[in-house]
Enzyme design. Structure first.
Site, short mmCIF file in Angstrom:
data_model
loop_
_atom_site.label_atom_id
_atom_site.label_comp_id
_atom_site.label_asym_id
_atom_site.label_seq_id
_atom_site.Cartn_x
_atom_site.Cartn_y
_atom_site.Cartn_z
N ALA A 69 -15.53 -12.33 60.21
CA ALA A 69 -15.52 -13.06 61.54
C ALA A 69 -14.73 -14.33 61.10
CB ALA A 69 -17.11 -13.21 61.72
N GLY A 75 -17.41 -9.78 58.12
CA GLY A 75 -17.42 -8.93 59.30
C GLY A 75 -16.21 -7.94 59.30
N GLU A 88 -17.96 -5.00 57.57
CA GLU A 88 -18.89 -4.41 58.55
C GLU A 88 -18.45 -3.72 59.74
OE1 GLU A 88 -20.58 -8.53 59.02
OE2 GLU A 88 -22.61 -7.74 58.59
N GLU A 105 -20.31 -13.46 52.37
CA GLU A 105 -20.93 -14.65 53.31
C GLU A 105 -21.80 -15.64 52.61
OE1 GLU A 105 -20.93 -11.28 54.12
OE2 GLU A 105 -20.54 -11.08 56.17
C1 HXC Z 1 -10.72 -17.75 59.96
C2 HXC Z 1 -9.36 -16.93 58.01
C3 HXC Z 1 -10.20 -16.28 57.57
C4 HXC Z 1 -11.50 -16.06 58.31
C5 HXC Z 1 -8.54 -15.97 56.42
N1 HXC Z 1 -8.47 -17.03 57.42
N2 HXC Z 1 -9.54 -15.49 56.43
N3 HXC Z 1 -9.49 -17.84 59.31
N4 HXC Z 1 -11.73 -16.83 59.58
N5 HXC Z 1 -12.64 -15.22 58.18
C6 HXC Z 1 -7.03 -17.77 57.58
C7 HXC Z 1 -7.08 -18.89 56.64
O1 HXC Z 1 -7.73 -20.00 56.81
C8 HXC Z 1 -5.54 -19.01 56.38
O2 HXC Z 1 -5.11 -19.69 57.57
C9 HXC Z 1 -5.00 -17.55 56.90
O3 HXC Z 1 -5.86 -16.93 57.29
C10 HXC Z 1 -4.48 -16.91 55.43
O4 HXC Z 1 -5.77 -17.04 54.38
P1 HXC Z 1 -5.56 -17.66 52.88
O5 HXC Z 1 -6.96 -18.01 52.51
O6 HXC Z 1 -4.30 -18.66 52.84
O7 HXC Z 1 -5.10 -16.38 52.21
P2 HXC Z 1 -5.31 -16.09 50.79
O8 HXC Z 1 -5.16 -17.12 49.82
O9 HXC Z 1 -4.38 -14.89 50.40
O10 HXC Z 1 -6.76 -15.48 50.64
C11 HXC Z 1 -7.13 -14.30 51.30
C12 HXC Z 1 -8.65 -14.34 51.33
C13 HXC Z 1 -9.33 -15.75 51.83
C14 HXC Z 1 -9.60 -14.06 50.02
C15 HXC Z 1 -9.18 -13.14 52.21
O11 HXC Z 1 -8.44 -15.85 53.08
C16 HXC Z 1 -10.69 -15.63 52.19
O12 HXC Z 1 -11.68 -15.88 51.32
N6 HXC Z 1 -11.11 -15.50 53.53
C17 HXC Z 1 -12.40 -15.59 54.11
C18 HXC Z 1 -13.29 -14.63 53.80
C19 HXC Z 1 -14.66 -14.53 54.04
O13 HXC Z 1 -15.27 -15.26 53.64
N7 HXC Z 1 -15.07 -13.70 55.08
C20 HXC Z 1 -16.47 -13.77 55.72
C21 HXC Z 1 -16.43 -14.44 56.88
S1 HXC Z 1 -18.08 -14.76 57.40
P3 HXC Z 1 -4.11 -20.93 57.54
O14 HXC Z 1 -4.37 -21.67 59.17
O15 HXC Z 1 -4.81 -21.95 56.62
O16 HXC Z 1 -2.65 -20.60 57.14
C22 HXC Z 1 -18.44 -13.49 58.18
C23 HXC Z 1 -19.58 -13.56 58.86
C24 HXC Z 1 -20.08 -11.93 59.27
O17 HXC Z 1 -17.69 -12.57 58.51
C25 HXC Z 1 -21.15 -11.95 60.09
C26 HXC Z 1 -21.10 -10.88 61.05
C27 HXC Z 1 -19.70 -10.55 61.78
#
Ligand code: HXC
Length: 257
Positions: free
Chosen positions: A65, A108, A111, A131
């Site tokens: 998400a 998400g 999911e 998360e």
């Molecule tokens: C918003 C996101 C994002 C996310 C990545 N980006 N994931 N933006 N929401 N979930 C954005 C980053 O901010 C960044 O933008 C760009 O995408 C590239 O990501 P990087 O982190 O620079 O890439 P990398 O270093 O290769 O790392 C990849 C990654 C990391 C390991 C996947 O991006 C990451 O940990 N993402 C979050 C994963 C996460 O926590 N997901 C769960 C979300 S909570 P900029 O602008 O900086 O270039 C969730 C709740 C679910 O899903 C509830 C029900 C749906």
């Protein structure tokens, strides 16, 4: 930007839906999910379409998400809008849906993949429910669907530590149906979808309904439900055609009736 959040492509009797926010690793904001649900709902209703494939980019199916969209929300905003409610509508569709996962399927994104009927993964796929690292927990079925898919031990491990599973572990654990070379994942999923779309659409929908009942009922009730569905398909022309074609040693021509 004017780029659509979701690319919609018809390939014969298959609708291919590609998440299209590569700059954000396909982070699922509300607009993207609404577009995805609308496109899948249209495919479900289209008699010309027999199966749907949902995919992302080579690097990310979806990294979750959209954290930036959620970060500042408070409880009342979440509750009043019933955040994520619309996503659930994907699971109410009857058309078979395949997730083609390359790269990250996190939070998400994982999911979403699990809301599809099965997952075909590239050998570079990474699944996770990270998360906990953000001070939250899975919010769109992850704690339930991951546990049903891989069992309590691995679900607890992943959800409590936030670690990722690679494609091999995901297949071994029952999360993934097939692993293919990363470059082939969309083609393999579209081919599987074409195979499904060559069957009777109503019968495929009924078969999907039967499998899904396994998650909602006990064995005796589930087997009874299956038997009733089995009896019911003898009301279709496609059952007559399918069995006649076997007897005649020819390929059946299903009419979705
Ligand atoms: C918003 C996101 C994002 C996310 C990545 N980006 N994931 N933006 N929401 N979930 C954005 C980053 O901010 C960044 O933008 C760009 O995408 C590239 O990501 P990087 O982190 O620079 O890439 P990398 O270093 O290769 O790392 C990849 C990654 C990391 C390991 C996947 O991006 C990451 O940990 N993402 C979050 C994963 C996460 O926590 N997901 C769960 C979300 S909570 P900029 O602008 O900086 O270039 C969730 C709740 C679910 O899903 C509830 C029900 C749906």
């Amino acid at each position: 930007t004017s780029e659509p959040n979701v690319l919609i492509e018809k390939r014969g009797r298959v609708t291919l839906l590609t998440l299209n926010r590569p700059h954000a690793l396909n982070a699922l904001n509300e607009a993207t999910m609404n577009d995805l649900v609308a496109a899948a709902t249209a495919a479900d209703a289209d008699p010309e379409v027999g199966a749907v494939v949902i995919t992302g980019s080579a690097k990310a199916f979806a990294a979750g998400a959209d954290i930036k969209e959620m970060a500042a929300k408070d409880y009342m905003e979440m509750y009043s809008s019933d955040w994520f409610r619309n996503w659930e509508n994907l699971t109410r569709l009857r058309i078979p849906m395949i997730a083609a996962v390359s790269g990250f399927a996190l939070g998400g994104g994982c999911e979403l993949a699990m809301m599809c009927d099965f997952i075909i993964a590239g050998d570079n796929a990474k699944f996770g429910q990270p998360e906990i690292n953000l001070g939250v927990l899975p919010g769109m079925g992850g704690s339930q669907r991951l546990t049903r898919a891989v069992g309590k031990a691995k679900a607890m491990d992943m959800i409590l530590t936030g670690r990722m599973m690679n494609a091999e572990e995901a297949e071994r654990s029952g999360l993934v149906a097939r692993i293919v070379p990363a470059d082939d994942v969309v083609e393999e999923a579209v081919q599987a979808a074409e195979v499904i779309a060559s069957k009777s659409k109503p019968v495929a929908m009924i078969a999907k309904e039967a499998v899904n009942a396994a998650f909602e009922t006990g064995l005796v009730q589930g087997v009874l439900f299956e038997r009733r569905l089995f009896h019911s398909v003898f009301a279709t022309e496609d059952q007559k055609e399918g069995m006649a074609a076997f007897v005649d040693k020819r390929t059946p021509e299903f009419k979705n009736r």
